[in-house]
Design an enzyme around this catalytic site. Structure first.
Site, mmCIF file in Angstrom:
data_model
loop_
_atom_site.group_PDB
_atom_site.id
_atom_site.type_symbol
_atom_site.label_atom_id
_atom_site.label_comp_id
_atom_site.label_asym_id
_atom_site.label_seq_id
_atom_site.Cartn_x
_atom_site.Cartn_y
_atom_site.Cartn_z
ATOM 1 N N ASP A 27 -11.809 -6.011 7.404
ATOM 2 C CA ASP A 27 -11.190 -4.903 6.678
ATOM 3 C C ASP A 27 -10.554 -5.499 5.420
ATOM 4 O O ASP A 27 -10.602 -6.715 5.201
ATOM 5 C CB ASP A 27 -10.196 -4.142 7.545
ATOM 6 N N ASP A 80 -7.550 -3.547 13.346
ATOM 7 C CA ASP A 80 -6.207 -3.520 13.911
ATOM 8 C C ASP A 80 -5.730 -2.112 14.227
ATOM 9 O O ASP A 80 -4.685 -1.936 14.831
ATOM 10 C CB ASP A 80 -5.199 -4.235 12.988
ATOM 11 N N ASP A 97 -9.862 1.322 16.305
ATOM 12 C CA ASP A 97 -10.804 0.227 16.114
ATOM 13 C C ASP A 97 -11.341 -0.346 17.420
ATOM 14 O O ASP A 97 -12.276 -1.143 17.403
ATOM 15 C CB ASP A 97 -10.156 -0.908 15.297
HETATM 16 P P1 ATP Z 1 -8.452 -1.244 4.677
HETATM 17 O O1 ATP Z 1 -9.798 -1.671 5.015
HETATM 18 O O2 ATP Z 1 -8.121 -1.513 3.263
HETATM 19 O O3 ATP Z 1 -7.394 -1.659 5.631
HETATM 20 P P2 ATP Z 1 -8.340 1.320 5.800
HETATM 21 O O4 ATP Z 1 -9.656 1.448 6.427
HETATM 22 O O5 ATP Z 1 -7.177 1.009 6.645
HETATM 23 O O6 ATP Z 1 -8.440 0.326 4.617
HETATM 24 P P3 ATP Z 1 -7.102 3.777 5.327
HETATM 25 O O7 ATP Z 1 -5.740 3.268 5.611
HETATM 26 O O8 ATP Z 1 -7.818 4.593 6.314
HETATM 27 O O9 ATP Z 1 -8.038 2.598 4.938
HETATM 28 O O10 ATP Z 1 -6.976 4.532 3.946
HETATM 29 C C1 ATP Z 1 -8.021 5.268 3.408
HETATM 30 C C2 ATP Z 1 -7.500 6.054 2.230
HETATM 31 O O11 ATP Z 1 -6.548 6.981 2.688
HETATM 32 C C3 ATP Z 1 -6.781 5.229 1.183
HETATM 33 O O12 ATP Z 1 -7.673 4.807 0.181
HETATM 34 C C4 ATP Z 1 -5.741 6.175 0.623
HETATM 35 O O13 ATP Z 1 -6.295 6.923 -0.437
HETATM 36 C C5 ATP Z 1 -5.455 7.100 1.779
HETATM 37 N N1 ATP Z 1 -4.228 6.716 2.477
HETATM 38 C C6 ATP Z 1 -3.924 5.528 3.004
HETATM 39 N N2 ATP Z 1 -2.729 5.536 3.590
HETATM 40 C C7 ATP Z 1 -2.239 6.787 3.451
HETATM 41 C C8 ATP Z 1 -1.025 7.450 3.856
HETATM 42 N N3 ATP Z 1 -0.083 6.816 4.540
HETATM 43 N N4 ATP Z 1 -0.880 8.731 3.526
HETATM 44 C C9 ATP Z 1 -1.824 9.385 2.858
HETATM 45 N N5 ATP Z 1 -2.971 8.827 2.454
HETATM 46 C C10 ATP Z 1 -3.193 7.547 2.727
#
Ligand code: ATP
Length: 913
Positions: free
Chosen positions: A310, A639, A643
């Protein structure tokens, strides 16, 4: 410090530590069905049931009958030593596994004596107050005291895949009951433990929780090999027996000789050596912060071809900072780094993305812009569960509690002079739809001082900027999309923020019933967050590529953001170019695709893709499956609460020890204690070391065994009637397989273990030419030893003793010759074991008792010199043979002749790496 809005306030003080200890003693640990340890008696009995040992016991009986007490003593010694070594190695391996299991055992957060504490789940007692959050595994049966939008996955117990909402206010007892072994997928809760251990639901699913045991694939394959070898050896030994009889030897002598030869030639300590090598490997990995949760993972790690990671916190720092805020009324830049709420709002000097304000020189933004930005940051701070902590415990910087994205928005709000605590007092939160990686946005509902209700929403631009949520003109939506795309392409994580009055009365809504609240909102603008790539990540990516491992990014973030980071770290093969993402028509296979394109079947070959963006958890599973279907061995980091399935699906599921959720940790094969990606690479290196050492042991042990058989077979034709006596053969076996062989398991890692491609997982452990090398070495040793014996006979020296010591010396020479770095200080056991073996070899011609038992005769200086020369020949042969193999493989082949794959596996090899 700013407090999160939905506080675990007014929670009970919980049990005192003394009371908890008393209950633990009274009620027992919160565990079920721990399999009892194997008693020593059973272990010894298992060793003695080994067919080869049974044969040896038969030989003891035979020699007792014939009165051959010397042989009886040696055979008995071999049985004792073999059993002792076998039992000791098994106990050591078990201890290593137990220690690892303890290190990654589940933990629970409880309140005791008014303070929050983390304790091993096994120490939770009835009456304990539990604090539960997203991704936690409920450690015991419990009753809810308070909950915030709690949903629990009970599938482990009920098989029901849909998460169940839990709310103490719902009135039904079932809605307030939590069962051990279920998983919190959303929200938070405070609960009190009602039952632990076998009394709890844990008792029902105990079988599911018990770690899978049993032989590893490598062990199974080696056991099969052992059976084949035993059959071949027994056949050859029968031949030796018949040859001896044909030459007029007595049946008893030849039977004992043949039996001893069979025992000596089969590397019977192989399974023990493998188990120990795996266990030691796991221990070394733990010392390098990689906790292996299943022993087979140690060997699988060595053959990993794809590392899917990730982004946030793994490739990047995971410390977000809002750097730009775009509003329809203008753009500002924010100064100041980290989570410290200190910095300024400046007009966007570049003019990029600025709206009607049109500021040029950096300076305070125009009042209209500043007002619009404040409105955006107000909504972002209200729609937020994070908290900021001033420097504490000797740290110099402010730190974030909760989601780093939200913490960054809080810090930005503080820079704009907004106090979240005060805002929340004025606008208390009455409802929320939490963020999840599928919806990709979050909504909160607040009561306004005026009595009305305010809805705040933030999330990924694609999910927010549309007519179903926002009441905006298509033109404005279009413009916001353009701005978001431009910011993403610069590597920013972009969030769209909106707010508006609640449509109608809130009424009484249960958890998860606020979905429809976010309708007809006004767009406030976009926040652009930077999250710099980790300094070490580039080196880790390069190390992976050097080792034939393809790094792949799977992220929930925007494709442009992901591409920018991947390009910077060297993950993209073709550099940043317009490869097709969603919607474009690529001319070559795309390196960046979205989860949606993948799900729609637009990606012909996922193994050409290096970045998967905007993916959801199910797509992660699909991606892993696609790679595996192409023969790749995948390691995948994760994490989040969702997942688990992807981590289980991957050959090596990798969870973060600090940042990861409990459920991810328990689904993983490998837990990174330091949350650093480079630790996976370190674990791969250890995995390759274990595999190399097992092959090295096989080369050594089997070449020696084969040489002994060849000497016994060919010797009689050269007039050496019974080349070696039974006791002598077993003595060699003891000093080679027993002493030095085991020490080989700890040999240091090859210098270029990480500069060659992984060994294909399906390849036979003797594959890639090891067979041939075994026979080559065996032939060489046989020739040299027989030559020494013939010379001794011709010159009237005790040829049998010379042959016996020559065979021992040759094998000890081989052990040293197979070392990659001869004089390394790592693994001092090996030189020590060789020295001990030399001393015990010399003792057979100097200590009268041993001379009698082994029927040896003293050797003169020239015979001893000849023996030493044979040892040197063994050393030279092993060295030369290794070099020869190395040379034949060409550069990038391998060290000391421990071959990797002949070429890059189809899925694993980065072109041009
Ligand atoms: P990474 O691989 O970088 O860890 P992720 O798979 O965890 O990413 P997410 O956390 O699901 O990605 O976030 C996806 C999208 O959702 C982000 O690009 C952002 O635009 C939005 N996002 C992330 N966190 C929040 C939040 N707390 N509240 C609202 N929108 C969010």
């Amino acid at each position: 410090m700013q407090d999160p809005p939905a506080p675990p306030a007014a929670r009970p003080d919980g049990l005192t530590e003394e009371e908890a200890a008393r209950r633990l003693a009274e009620r027992g640990r919160n565990e079920v069905g721990q399999p009892p340890g194997t008693p020593l008696r059973a272990r010894v009995a298992a060793q003695l049931r080994d067919p080869l040992i049974l044969v040896l016991l038969g030989a003891v009986a035979l020699t007792l009958l014939t009165g051959d007490h010397g042989d009886t003593a040696v055979i008995a010694l071999v049985i004792v030593v073999n059993t002792g070594v076998g039992v000791a190695q098994e106990v050591r391996a078990d201890n290593a596994i137990a220690a690892l299991t303890a290190m990654s055992a589940p933990v629970a957060r409880v309140v005791r004596g008014g303070a929050e504490r983390e304790v091993p789940s096994a120490e939770v007692v009835p009456g304990d107050v539990l604090l539960l959050g997203e991704g936690d595994i409920v450690p015991a049966d419990a009753r809810l005291l308070r909950s915030w939008v709690l949903a629990v996955d009970e599938s482990a117990l009920t098989g029901e895949a849909v998460p169940v909402d839990k709310d103490v206010r719902a009135g039904e007892p079932e809605a307030g009951a939590l069962r051990a072994g279920t998983v919190v997928v959303r929200g938070r809760a405070v609960a009190t433990v009602t039952a632990t251990g076998a009394d709890s639901a844990l008792g029902r699913i105990a079988a599911l929780l018990r770690p899978r045991r049993g032989p590893t694939p490598l062990q199974r394959r080696l056991a099969g090999l052992g059976r084949v070898l035993a059959a071949v050896t027994v056949a050859l030994c029968l031949l030796v027996l018949l040859l001896g009889l044909a030459r007029g030897q007595s049946l008893e002598t030849m039977a004992v000789t043949a039996i001893s030869l069979a025992v000596a030639a089969v590397p019977e300590s192989l399974p023990a050596v493998v188990t120990l090598a795996l266990a030691l490997g796991a221990r070394r990995m733990a010392a390098r912060n990689a906790l292996v949760r299943r022993l087979p993972a140690v060997e699988t790690l060595g053959s990993v071809t794809v590392l899917a990671t990730d982004k946030t916190g793994t490739l990047t720092e995971g410390r977000m900072v809002v750097e730009r805020v775009w509003t329809p009324r203008g753009t500002v830049r924010l100064t100041g780094g980290g989570y410290e709420p200190a910095g300024e709002l400046l007009s966007d000097g570049s003019g990029s993305g600025s709206g009607s304000g049109g500021e040029r020189a950096p300076g305070p933004p125009a009042p209209a812009t500043a007002q619009a930005v404040r409105a955006l940051l107000t909504a972002a701070a209200l729609c937020n569960d994070a908290a900021l902590h001033p420097p504490h415990d000797g740290e110099e910087r402010w730190s974030a509690l909760g989601d780093p994205t939200e913490a960054a928005l809080l810090a930005a709000a503080a820079k704009a002079g907004l106090d979240r605590a005060e805002m929340l007092r004025e606008h208390p939160r009455i409802g929320e739809v939490p963020f999840d990686s599928l919806r990709k946005h979050m909504t909160t509902v607040h009561r306004e001082p005026s009595g009305g209700h305010l809805v705040c929403l933030k999330g990924a631009p694609e999910t927010v900027l549309n007519g179903s949520l926002l009441d905006e003109t298509p033109l404005r939506l279009e413009r916001a999309h353009r701005e978001a795309a431009a910011l993403s392409a610069e590597g920013y994580r972009v969030l769209a923020v909106a707010s508006g009055p609640l449509d109608g009365e809130p009424g009484r809504r249960g958890p998860g019933r606020w979905e429809e609240a976010g309708r007809g909102l006004r767009l406030l603008g976009l926040a652009a967050l930077s999250d710099p790539p980790k300094e070490a990540a580039g080196a880790t990516v390069a190390a992976c590529r050097g080792a034939g491992i393809t790094p792949v990014v799977i992220t929930g973030d925007h494709p442009a953001t992901a591409r920018a980071v991947a390009a910077r770290l060297g993950i993209l093969d073709r550099g940043p170019g317009p490869t097709g993402t969603d919607g474009t028509a690529p001319t070559e296979p795309p390196e960046v695709v979205t989860g949606r394109a993948l799900a729609a079947g637009q990606v012909a070959d996922p193994s050409t893709v290096r970045v998967f963006a905007r993916t959801d958890p199910q797509q992660k599973v699909d991606i892993v499956q696609a790679w595996r279907a192409r023969g790749a061995v995948t390691a995948m980091t994760g994490d989040g609460v969702n997942d688990g399935p992807a981590l289980r699906q991957a050959d090596i599921g990798v969870a973060m020890g600090r940042r990861g959720t409990e459920v991810a940790r328990q689904a993983a094969d490998l837990v990174l204690a330091d949350d650093e990606l480079r630790t996976v690479v370190a674990a791969v290196e250890e995995g390759r070391r274990v595999y190399d050492n097992i092959r090295r042991f096989l080369l050594y042990g089997m070449a020696g065994g084969a040489a002994e058989i060849l000497v016994m077979l060919i010797g009689p034709f050269l007039g050496l009637t019974v080349p070696l006596r039974a006791g002598q053969i077993l003595w060699i076996n003891l000093l080679t397989h027993g002493l030095t062989g085991v020490a080989m398991g700890a040999e240091p890692v090859s210098a270029n273990a990480m500069r060659r491609p992984p060994h294909p997982s399906g390849r036979h452990v003797l594959g890639d030419g090891l067979w041939v090398r075994i026979l080559r070495l065996a032939a060489l040793v046989t020739a040299v030893c027989l030559a020494a014996a013939l010379w001794a006979r011709e010159t009237g020296r005790p040829w049998q003793t010379a042959l016996f010591l020559a065979l021992l010396a040759a094998q000890l020479g081989i052990v040293l010759g197979l070392r990659e770095r001869l004089l390394t200080r790592e693994n001092p056991f090996l030189p020590a074991a060789v020295l001990a073996a030399v001393a015990l070899g010399a003792a057979t011609v100097t200590v009268p008792f041993l001379e009698e038992v082994l029927r040896t005769e003293p050797l003169g200086p020239s015979a001893l010199a000849a023996v030493a020369a044979v040892g040197a020949a063994g050393f030279a042969a092993a060295r030369f043979e290794s070099r020869f193999t190395h040379g034949a493989k060409g550069a990038g082949g391998e060290a000391a002749g421990f071959p990797g794959a002949g070429g890059l596996p189809a899925a694993g090899g980065p072109p041009g790496a």
